[in-house]
Structure formats: structure tokens, C-alpha cells
Motif scaffolding. Structure first.
Motif, PDB file in Angstrom:
ATOM      1  N   SER A   3      23.324  -7.720  88.292  1.00 19.10           N
ATOM      2  CA  SER A   3      21.893  -8.122  87.924  1.00 19.10           C
ATOM      3  C   SER A   3      21.065  -7.029  88.269  1.00 19.10           C
ATOM      4  O   SER A   3      19.958  -6.734  87.598  1.00 19.10           O
ATOM      5  CB  SER A   3      21.506  -9.521  88.466  1.00 19.10           C
ATOM      6  N   LEU A   4      20.849  -6.292  89.778  1.00 17.68           N
ATOM      7  CA  LEU A   4      20.083  -5.476  90.115  1.00 17.68           C
ATOM      8  C   LEU A   4      20.062  -4.290  89.505  1.00 17.68           C
ATOM      9  O   LEU A   4      19.079  -3.532  89.160  1.00 17.68           O
ATOM     10  CB  LEU A   4      20.422  -5.026  91.589  1.00 17.68           C
ATOM     11  N   LYS A   5      21.364  -3.971  88.966  1.00 14.91           N
ATOM     12  CA  LYS A   5      21.269  -2.787  87.772  1.00 14.91           C
ATOM     13  C   LYS A   5      20.574  -2.943  86.659  1.00 14.91           C
ATOM     14  O   LYS A   5      19.772  -2.114  86.262  1.00 14.91           O
ATOM     15  CB  LYS A   5      22.751  -2.417  87.756  1.00 14.91           C
ATOM     16  N   ILE A   6      20.517  -4.288  86.169  1.00 12.31           N
ATOM     17  CA  ILE A   6      19.870  -4.564  85.015  1.00 12.31           C
ATOM     18  C   ILE A   6      18.371  -4.406  85.222  1.00 12.31           C
ATOM     19  O   ILE A   6      17.371  -3.934  84.489  1.00 12.31           O
ATOM     20  CB  ILE A   6      20.134  -5.668  84.347  1.00 12.31           C
ATOM     21  N   ILE A   7      17.832  -4.940  86.243  1.00 15.62           N
ATOM     22  CA  ILE A   7      16.573  -4.794  86.700  1.00 15.62           C
ATOM     23  C   ILE A   7      16.081  -3.310  87.109  1.00 15.62           C
ATOM     24  O   ILE A   7      14.992  -3.174  86.448  1.00 15.62           O
ATOM     25  CB  ILE A   7      16.393  -5.700  88.029  1.00 15.62           C
ATOM     26  N   GLY A  35      10.078   1.459  81.813  1.00 12.07           N
ATOM     27  CA  GLY A  35       8.677   1.242  82.098  1.00 12.07           C
ATOM     28  C   GLY A  35       8.364  -0.198  81.937  1.00 12.07           C
ATOM     29  O   GLY A  35       6.917  -0.525  81.807  1.00 12.07           O
ATOM     30  N   MET A  36       9.167  -1.036  82.050  1.00 14.64           N
ATOM     31  CA  MET A  36       8.844  -2.452  81.862  1.00 14.64           C
ATOM     32  C   MET A  36       8.218  -2.943  83.192  1.00 14.64           C
ATOM     33  O   MET A  36       8.738  -2.701  84.382  1.00 14.64           O
ATOM     34  CB  MET A  36      10.149  -3.334  81.613  1.00 14.64           C
ATOM     35  N   PRO A  37       7.142  -3.737  83.069  1.00 12.86           N
ATOM     36  CA  PRO A  37       6.334  -4.193  84.176  1.00 12.86           C
ATOM     37  C   PRO A  37       7.009  -5.438  85.013  1.00 12.86           C
ATOM     38  O   PRO A  37       7.735  -6.050  84.223  1.00 12.86           O
ATOM     39  CB  PRO A  37       5.070  -4.901  83.701  1.00 12.86           C
ATOM     40  N   ILE A  38       6.999  -5.349  86.163  1.00 12.38           N
ATOM     41  CA  ILE A  38       7.819  -6.553  86.971  1.00 12.38           C
ATOM     42  C   ILE A  38       7.504  -7.950  86.523  1.00 12.38           C
ATOM     43  O   ILE A  38       8.599  -8.543  86.241  1.00 12.38           O
ATOM     44  CB  ILE A  38       7.158  -6.359  88.376  1.00 12.38           C
ATOM     45  N   LYS A  39       6.399  -8.046  86.083  1.00 11.67           N
ATOM     46  CA  LYS A  39       6.231  -9.355  85.466  1.00 11.67           C
ATOM     47  C   LYS A  39       7.014  -9.787  84.278  1.00 11.67           C
ATOM     48  O   LYS A  39       7.471 -10.885  84.227  1.00 11.67           O
ATOM     49  CB  LYS A  39       4.607  -9.767  84.897  1.00 11.67           C
ATOM     50  N   GLU A  40       7.235  -8.734  83.320  1.00 13.83           N
ATOM     51  CA  GLU A  40       7.933  -8.859  82.170  1.00 13.83           C
ATOM     52  C   GLU A  40       9.781  -9.146  82.459  1.00 13.83           C
ATOM     53  O   GLU A  40      10.243  -9.853  81.922  1.00 13.83           O
ATOM     54  CB  GLU A  40       7.677  -7.985  81.143  1.00 13.83           C
ATOM     55  N   ILE A  41      10.023  -8.418  83.751  1.00  8.17           N
ATOM     56  CA  ILE A  41      11.227  -8.378  83.991  1.00  8.17           C
ATOM     57  C   ILE A  41      11.465  -9.914  84.580  1.00  8.17           C
ATOM     58  O   ILE A  41      12.528 -10.449  84.429  1.00  8.17           O
ATOM     59  CB  ILE A  41      11.552  -7.207  85.396  1.00  8.17           C
ATOM     60  N   LYS A  42      10.510 -10.288  85.248  1.00  4.88           N
ATOM     61  CA  LYS A  42      10.688 -11.667  85.870  1.00  4.88           C
ATOM     62  C   LYS A  42      10.734 -12.658  84.862  1.00  4.88           C
ATOM     63  O   LYS A  42      11.654 -13.589  84.770  1.00  4.88           O
ATOM     64  CB  LYS A  42       9.322 -12.038  86.508  1.00  4.88           C
ATOM     65  N   GLY A  43      10.099 -12.379  83.668  1.00  4.89           N
ATOM     66  CA  GLY A  43      10.197 -13.303  82.426  1.00  4.89           C
ATOM     67  C   GLY A  43      11.679 -13.292  81.863  1.00  4.89           C
ATOM     68  O   GLY A  43      12.179 -14.316  81.448  1.00  4.89           O
TER      69      GLY A  43
END
Length: 129
Positions: A49-53, A60-68
Motif C-alpha cells: 500500500s505504501l508503494k502505491i502511495i 504529483g498527486m496531492p496528499i488530500k487526493e491520495i487520502k481520498g
């Protein structure tokens, strides 16, 4: 079941412990279990999962979108379409970045050739002809 400490995960993932704690604070790692004393216990699946993150972050994806995205994963199959579409968008973004980098590399290669030939000739005037 094998578990890893935050330090071991940081080393394995080439991240800092601070970064992993930040990810956890931002809600990117709700899947990580904790010991009774509160120590994070990472499983092999957590590393995946961390590799995907990390992939999403480096695209370039923002943290907020990754959280989504992490939230969608937790919701299960009902969000498969959103996740698929998100990855299609990421793919297009990365392809555009790669094209931009290719153009940058073309200019750099041209300038390397330019200066190499100028050095060989002992002057930049060789290019002014």
C-alpha cells in the motif's frame, strides 16, 4: 505473521520515519495496526500500500487526493470505477510529464553536442557559420 517497525519500513521504502509518521497523521495509513503500547506494526501488505502511495505522490498527486483514494479502497468494490478513472487520469498526467521531460532532454542533448563541437574546434564561432 511477520511485522516490521517504522524504522525498518523507512529503510525498505527509502523514506524517513518522519515521512511515515506524517503519512499516518494525514490519514494515509489507516490500515497499519498498532501494538497495545501504540507502536506501528507494518505487515507486508502495508508495504504494498505504501508503494502505491509513493507512486501517486511521485506522480504529483496531492496528499488530500491520495487520502481520498485510500478511503475508496476501504469502501471496497463500490468504488472500483472511481479508482480506475483516477489511475487513468494519473496515467495521462505522467505521460504529459514524460513528454515534457523528453523535450527537455532533447534540448540538453543538443546543447551537449553544441558545446562538445565548440570545445573540439576551440571556439563557439564554429556554430556561427
Amino acid at each position: 505473521m511477520m511485522t516490521y517497525s517504522i524504522g525498518e519500513v523507512a529503510e525498505e521504502m527509502n523514506l524517513t520515519v518522519h515521512t511515515l509518521r506524517y503519512y499516518d497523521k494525514e490519514g494515509l495509513m489507516p490500515f497499519v495496526e498498532r501494538s497495545p503500547s501504540g507502536t506501528r506494526l507494518f505487515k507486508e501488505s502495508d508495504l504494498e500500500s505504501l508503494k502505491i502511495i509513493q507512486c501517486l505522490k511521485s506522480s504529483g498527486m496531492p496528499i488530500k487526493e491520495i487520502k481520498g483514494f485510500i478511503g475508496w479502497c476501504a469502501e471496497g468494490d463500490s468504488t472500483l470505477k472511481q479508482r480506475y478513472e483516477m489511475f487513468l487520469e494519473r496515467k495521462a498526467t505522467v505521460e504529459a510529464q514524460m513528454e515534457e521531460l523528453k523535450q527537455t532532454m532533447d534540448i540538453i542533448n543538443h546543447k551537449c553536442h553544441y558545446y562538445m563541437t565548440a570545445l573540439e574546434a576551440g571556439t563557439e564561432a564554429i556554430h556561427k557559420k
